[in-house]
Design an enzyme around this catalytic site. Structure first.
Site, PDB file in Angstrom:
ATOM      1  N   SER A  33      42.169  37.080  37.395  1.00 37.80           N
ATOM      2  CA  SER A  33      41.454  35.627  37.854  1.00 37.80           C
ATOM      3  C   SER A  33      40.416  36.013  38.745  1.00 37.80           C
ATOM      4  CB  SER A  33      42.334  34.682  38.241  1.00 37.80           C
ATOM      5  OG  SER A  33      41.939  33.484  38.062  1.00 37.80           O
ATOM      6  N   ASP A  67      42.857  29.573  27.473  1.00 38.32           N
ATOM      7  CA  ASP A  67      42.292  29.510  28.863  1.00 38.32           C
ATOM      8  C   ASP A  67      40.827  29.447  28.787  1.00 38.32           C
ATOM      9  OD1 ASP A  67      41.266  30.618  31.343  1.00 38.32           O
ATOM     10  OD2 ASP A  67      42.540  32.435  31.556  1.00 38.32           O
ATOM     11  N   HIS A  97      46.420  30.891  31.446  1.00 39.79           N
ATOM     12  CA  HIS A  97      45.970  31.404  32.596  1.00 39.79           C
ATOM     13  C   HIS A  97      47.325  31.732  33.535  1.00 39.79           C
ATOM     14  CE1 HIS A  97      42.780  32.559  35.237  1.00 39.79           C
ATOM     15  NE2 HIS A  97      43.297  32.244  36.348  1.00 39.79           N
TER      16      HIS A  97
END
Length: 312
Positions: A152, A248, A278
């Site tokens: 991320s 996502d 995610h």
């Protein structure tokens, strides 16, 4: 455009993970104060924290003036530099402790997790500066090759470090593994539109994190240290494995970054894992699909650290 049928795309095991996660870290967490977000996130991380594998030890140590945690299983080999996720707002050495320990155990490589400063106390380029300072300190202190890795926000930092290292640190980075990274892609198309309201991460969440990270200064958005996809040159980057989650909004960044590297003559492969959401690394002990997702991560790190490219 009709919304995706998440009831069909996401399997029962992953829905059970989502329910357990939401109970600790609610979907509307971005509406909470920063302090409350961090407190809830820390609780959630403890809920999912797995026992450290046998044979892995760790030591907290500074590299380049940045707090880090160094994991080892006793072997001497490549070093994995890991940048944790959390939107540049939450997370730290504890939040990804078990993930880093398992990555160390399964690859046999040393893993060094970087505790870069968070927003809003530190805004761009502060978080990148910490990521870079730690990289410089680690490569000065340790011999051998380096694999950059992050999830991320941490995937963003890993890529930004790889871009910045060209012409500055020669021959040390042999690859990067980017896990559902946010790389500054075009929010008017692709997964940003299709999965704008996905479970676990929405475009509204992304806007919040970008605003906090930037300190409200939009002038950073074309800086490759902020958004690696905005770079004008993708040549000379290390072999790259991108692993994203289908459900996502950030998924399209994986394809865009792969295409940019391939167009510049580099090596890159993108896996967009079906039915995943995610932050699914935390679901690896609850979901067969998420366990397979983590296998992709481990396999990518192991191959790149050994100088292999098994993705032809």
């Amino acid at each position: 455009m009709s919304a995706p049928d998440y009831a069909a795309l996401i399997d029962a095991e992953t829905w059970a993970y989502i329910a357990r996660l939401d109970a600790a870290y609610p979907p509307d967490s971005v509406e909470m104060s920063i302090a409350d977000q961090r407190a809830a996130y820390d609780i959630m991380c403890r809920v999912f924290h797995a026992q450290r594998p046998a044979g892995v030890t760790s030591q907290d140590v500074d590299f380049g003036g940045v707090a880090c945690r160094h994991y080892t299983s006793g072997d001497v080999g490549p070093t994995v530099i890991y940048y944790h996720g959390g939107g540049f707002v939450v997370g730290g050495l504890e939040s990804h402790d078990d993930i880093c320990a398992e990555l160390c155990a399964r690859t046999g490589f040393d893993v060094i997790s970087v505790d870069y400063a968070l927003a809003p106390e530190t805004v761009f380029p502060g978080c990148f500066n910490d990521a870079w300072s730690a990289f410089v300190g680690i490569t000065a202190a340790r011999s051998g090759v380096v694999v950059l890795c992050g999830d991320s926000a941490g995937g963003n930092l890993a890529a930004a470090v790889a871009h910045h290292a060209r012409g500055r640190v020669a021959g040390r980075i042999v690859g990067q593994v980017l896990i559902y990274p946010g790389l500054g892609g075009d929010q008017s198309q692709g997964s940003y539109v299709t999965h704008a309201e996905a479970p676990q991460l929405t475009v509204t969440d992304l806007d919040f994190y970008r605003e906090v990270r930037s300190g409200g200064d939009a002038s950073h958005e074309n800086d490759p240290r902020f958004a690696p996809l905005k770079d004008s040159d993708f040549s000379g980057l290390p072999p790259t494995v991108l692993i994203t989650a289908e459900c996502d909004p950030l998924a399209s960044d994986g394809g865009a970054y792969r295409d940019a590297l391939l167009s510049a003559g580099g090596q890159a492969v993108w896996f967009n894992e079906a039915g995943m959401v995610h932050a699914c690394l935390r679901a690896r002990n609850m979901s067969a699909r998420a366990a397979g997702f983590f296998d992709r991560v481990v396999g990518g790190v192991a191959a790149l650290g050994k100088g292999d490219w098994p993705y032809a």
